[in-house]
Design a protein around this motif. Structure first.
Motif, short mmCIF file in Angstrom:
data_model
loop_
_atom_site.label_atom_id
_atom_site.label_comp_id
_atom_site.label_asym_id
_atom_site.label_seq_id
_atom_site.Cartn_x
_atom_site.Cartn_y
_atom_site.Cartn_z
N GLN A 141 0.71 -1.27 -0.01
CA GLN A 141 -0.05 -0.01 -0.14
C GLN A 141 0.67 1.35 0.14
O GLN A 141 0.41 2.16 -0.60
CB GLN A 141 -1.05 0.06 1.18
N GLY A 142 1.99 1.04 0.60
CA GLY A 142 2.84 2.39 0.55
C GLY A 142 3.14 2.73 -0.59
O GLY A 142 3.00 3.97 -1.28
N PRO A 143 4.04 2.03 -1.46
CA PRO A 143 4.31 2.36 -2.89
C PRO A 143 3.20 2.92 -3.81
O PRO A 143 3.12 3.80 -4.47
CB PRO A 143 5.29 1.22 -3.38
N VAL A 144 2.19 1.89 -3.62
CA VAL A 144 0.94 2.01 -4.70
C VAL A 144 0.22 3.64 -4.37
O VAL A 144 0.03 4.03 -5.20
CB VAL A 144 -0.03 0.80 -4.16
N TYR A 145 0.05 3.91 -2.96
CA TYR A 145 -0.40 5.04 -2.53
C TYR A 145 0.35 6.11 -2.84
O TYR A 145 -0.07 7.29 -3.35
CB TYR A 145 -0.79 5.08 -0.97
N GLY A 146 1.61 5.93 -2.58
CA GLY A 146 2.82 7.00 -2.96
C GLY A 146 2.56 7.25 -4.41
O GLY A 146 2.62 8.65 -4.71
N LEU A 147 2.63 6.07 -5.29
CA LEU A 147 2.49 6.68 -6.65
C LEU A 147 1.25 7.34 -7.02
O LEU A 147 1.37 8.48 -7.82
CB LEU A 147 2.93 5.32 -7.45
N ALA A 148 0.28 7.03 -6.71
CA ALA A 148 -1.11 7.66 -7.00
C ALA A 148 -1.06 8.87 -6.65
O ALA A 148 -1.63 9.94 -7.15
CB ALA A 148 -2.23 6.69 -6.26
N ALA A 149 -0.41 9.13 -5.52
CA ALA A 149 -0.31 10.65 -4.80
C ALA A 149 0.65 11.44 -5.51
O ALA A 149 0.22 12.74 -5.77
CB ALA A 149 -0.17 10.78 -3.24
N SER A 177 13.33 14.95 -4.64
CA SER A 177 14.22 14.69 -3.92
C SER A 177 13.89 13.41 -3.12
O SER A 177 14.76 12.71 -2.80
CB SER A 177 14.41 15.77 -3.00
N ALA A 178 12.62 13.01 -2.83
CA ALA A 178 12.26 11.69 -2.28
C ALA A 178 12.70 10.80 -3.07
O ALA A 178 13.16 9.66 -2.61
CB ALA A 178 10.86 12.14 -1.80
N SER A 193 12.79 4.77 3.07
CA SER A 193 11.29 5.14 3.43
C SER A 193 11.77 6.63 4.22
O SER A 193 12.95 6.92 4.38
CB SER A 193 11.01 4.21 4.24
N PRO A 194 10.61 7.48 4.48
CA PRO A 194 10.70 8.63 4.94
C PRO A 194 11.40 8.81 6.39
O PRO A 194 11.92 9.60 6.60
CB PRO A 194 9.17 9.23 4.88
N ASP A 195 11.25 7.52 7.22
CA ASP A 195 11.79 7.86 8.37
C ASP A 195 13.17 7.38 8.59
O ASP A 195 13.83 7.29 9.39
CB ASP A 195 10.88 6.91 9.34
N GLY A 196 13.88 7.03 7.15
CA GLY A 196 15.07 6.96 7.15
C GLY A 196 15.82 5.46 7.59
O GLY A 196 16.82 5.29 7.71
N THR A 197 14.87 4.62 7.99
CA THR A 197 15.19 3.26 8.44
C THR A 197 15.35 2.00 7.17
O THR A 197 15.56 1.14 7.27
CB THR A 197 14.32 2.85 9.55
N GLY A 198 15.18 2.75 6.12
CA GLY A 198 15.55 1.99 5.03
C GLY A 198 14.09 1.38 4.44
O GLY A 198 13.05 1.69 5.03
N GLY A 199 14.11 0.74 3.14
CA GLY A 199 12.88 0.48 2.65
C GLY A 199 12.99 -1.00 1.89
O GLY A 199 13.73 -1.56 2.17
N ARG A 200 12.13 -1.18 0.96
CA ARG A 200 12.14 -2.26 0.45
C ARG A 200 13.49 -2.39 -0.49
O ARG A 200 13.96 -1.33 -1.13
CB ARG A 200 10.94 -2.50 -0.74
N LEU A 201 14.16 -3.62 -0.49
CA LEU A 201 15.54 -3.71 -1.26
C LEU A 201 15.33 -3.46 -2.64
O LEU A 201 16.09 -2.59 -3.03
CB LEU A 201 15.82 -5.17 -1.04
N GLU A 202 14.17 -3.77 -3.40
CA GLU A 202 13.75 -3.52 -4.79
C GLU A 202 13.55 -1.90 -5.07
O GLU A 202 14.32 -1.45 -5.97
CB GLU A 202 12.82 -4.24 -5.15
N SER A 203 13.23 -1.41 -4.03
CA SER A 203 12.95 0.17 -4.31
C SER A 203 14.24 0.95 -3.99
O SER A 203 14.45 1.75 -4.67
CB SER A 203 11.96 0.66 -3.27
N LEU A 204 14.86 0.42 -3.18
CA LEU A 204 16.17 1.30 -2.92
C LEU A 204 17.09 0.84 -3.93
O LEU A 204 17.84 1.87 -4.25
CB LEU A 204 16.76 0.47 -1.50
N VAL A 243 4.21 6.23 0.56
CA VAL A 243 3.61 7.24 1.32
C VAL A 243 2.47 6.44 2.01
O VAL A 243 1.76 5.63 1.30
CB VAL A 243 2.94 8.31 0.43
N ALA A 244 2.45 6.56 3.41
CA ALA A 244 1.23 5.82 4.08
C ALA A 244 -0.07 6.25 3.77
O ALA A 244 -0.09 7.58 3.66
CB ALA A 244 1.66 6.19 5.76
N PRO A 245 -1.05 5.43 3.13
CA PRO A 245 -2.19 5.73 2.94
C PRO A 245 -3.07 6.36 4.32
O PRO A 245 -2.69 5.99 5.31
CB PRO A 245 -2.81 4.79 2.30
N PRO A 246 -4.16 7.09 4.01
CA PRO A 246 -5.04 7.26 5.17
C PRO A 246 -5.36 6.02 5.97
O PRO A 246 -5.48 4.88 5.37
CB PRO A 246 -6.30 7.75 4.43
#
Lengths: 190, 224
Positions: A35-43, A111-112, A118-129, B58-61
């Motif tokens: 959901q994070g990448p999917v919502y991120g792309l939609a946004a 920049s993102a 990931s935004p909190d700096g703890t790393g994200g999915r290997l593929e995304s990184l 991005v975290a969804p709602p």
């Protein structure tokens, strides 16, 4: 010491299989995982939280309907899902003829994306990184053009206008950047 | 097959959904009959997929996953008629597939489009098991190199949902550095949670990785 491979694509494909057989717990796991990448792309394409949520929800619905036809040899689950999301988001934005996106939002996206993780700096999915790393290694102007076009969903004409360059130059930057992305991946495999 | 072939920028525009429908259909029709352009398109499309993977999360709602599940449950078999654009895309997928089945120029497409090895890592990283003090294996830890930079890769396969763990990198000289912290969510409703994370590595590879619970207790550790 146990020795093993760290690739997690098999686990992703297993989740798609769960989706295909209407396994509710599997569907929840699938949505939460992506959901994070999917919502991120939609946004990043719609710049509208409500529309982005509609698009993201529809993307998962389409993925659920098409789960049985997912072929892991064609690409990862992440890129399969993001391709569905991108098409839906672009159709939604063009149907609505949204107002132009302000520069601050696009710079934030650039920049993102190029920073990766990931935004909190703890790393994200290997593929995304890994993908963000490859993007960041492109010549800066090509990386910007590719991110604006692919992740931002901007047309070549919009990229040209935003960057203040001729349309032909924008197209060349996008094409060269995509070509280099692919070459970088091939070089890593060799 | 005509003498006309789209130029590379037109194929890029097609891969990015940046062409008007009439032109899109013409391009798709051409790809159906031209193996060389189909191969060129497959390469471009591969580049687009690589770039897409870099999309920032991005975290969804709140409540998003529940609403998606409700929509899936309510989804009737009747689906809306595909629009022209959707039909063109289906045709495009079919065109690539036809090329493969016919074996005409499909070999290159097969290597570039269908048989990608896992993109997760540039090298095949090896790792150590993540063990609790009771000796249970709850995940794995490894070091991977991506584009010349090193990362500690943590994979937790059976963690406790809702607990915030801090990742401590312990150096050979005993120095302790925080690699960040995160919370695992309950994925299957089974009471266990899983996930993978990357921690950028500066300096040499640590001797040990510890996952520490908020109480300060070490939940699990991996020793290289």
């Amino acid at each position: 010491v146990t020795v093993f491979s760290l690739a997690d694509r098999a686990a992703d494909a297993t989740l798609v299989s769960a989706l295909a057989v209407n396994d509710e717990a599997g569907a929840v796991a699938f949505v939460r995982r992506f959901q994070g990448p999917v919502y991120g792309l939609a946004a990043s394409i719609t710049h509208d939280p409500a529309l982005a949520e509609d698009v993201a929800q529809e993307a998962f619905l389409r993925a659920w309907r098409a789960a049985s036809s997912y072929d892991p040899r064609r690409g990862s689950v992440l890129t399969w899902l993001l391709t569905i999301t991108r098409n839906l988001a672009i159709d939604a934005v063009r149907a609505r003829r949204s107002a132009p996106v302000d520069a601050g939002q696009l710079e934030l996206l650039l920049s993102a994306t190029l920073a990766g993780g990931s935004p909190d700096g703890t790393g994200g999915r290997l593929e995304s990184l890994a993908a963000a790393e490859r993007l960041a290694q492109l010549p800066r102007e090509q990386a910007r053009a590719v991110v604006l076009a692919v992740v931002g969903g901007r047309t070549a004409a919009e990229v040209a206008e935003y960057e203040g360059i001729p349309l032909g130059t924008a197209k060349t930057r996008i094409r060269s950047g995509l070509h280099r992305m692919r070459r970088a991946l091939e070089a890593e495999r060799d | 097959v005509t003498d006309w072939h789209p130029d590379p920028d037109q194929l890029v525009a097609l891969a990015l959904s940046d062409v008007p429908p009439p032109q899109e259909q013409r391009l798709v029709a051409h790809l159906a009959s031209c193996a060389a352009c189909r191969d060129a398109y497959a390469e471009i499309s591969d580049g687009v997929q690589q770039a897409l993977a870099a999309t920032p999360a991005v975290a969804p709602p709140a409540g998003f996953s529940g609403r998606v599940l409700a929509a899936i449950t309510a989804d009737a078999p009747a689906t809306p008629r595909p629009r022209a654009r959707t039909r063109a895309r289906l045709l495009l997928a079919a065109a690539v597939l036809v090329g493969l089945l016919a074996g005409i120029g499909g070999t290159l497409a097969a290597t570039t489009w269908f048989t990608r090895p896992p993109t997760a890592s540039s090298s095949a990283p090896l790792g150590a098991s993540l063990l609790t003090s009771a000796g249970d294996t709850v995940g794995s830890v490894g070091v991977a190199t991506l584009s010349g930079r090193s990362y500690v890769v943590l994979t937790v396969t059976s963690g406790r949902p809702g607990v915030r763990y801090e990742c401590i990198l312990v150096g050979r000289d005993g120095t302790r550095t925080s690699g960040g912290s995160w919370t695992l969510s309950d994925e299957y409703g089974t009471g266990t949670a899983s996930g993978s994370w990357l921690v950028p590595l500066t300096g040499e590879r640590p001797a040990r990785i510890e996952l520490v619970a908020p109480s300060g207790a070490v939940w699990s550790r991996a020793t290289f």
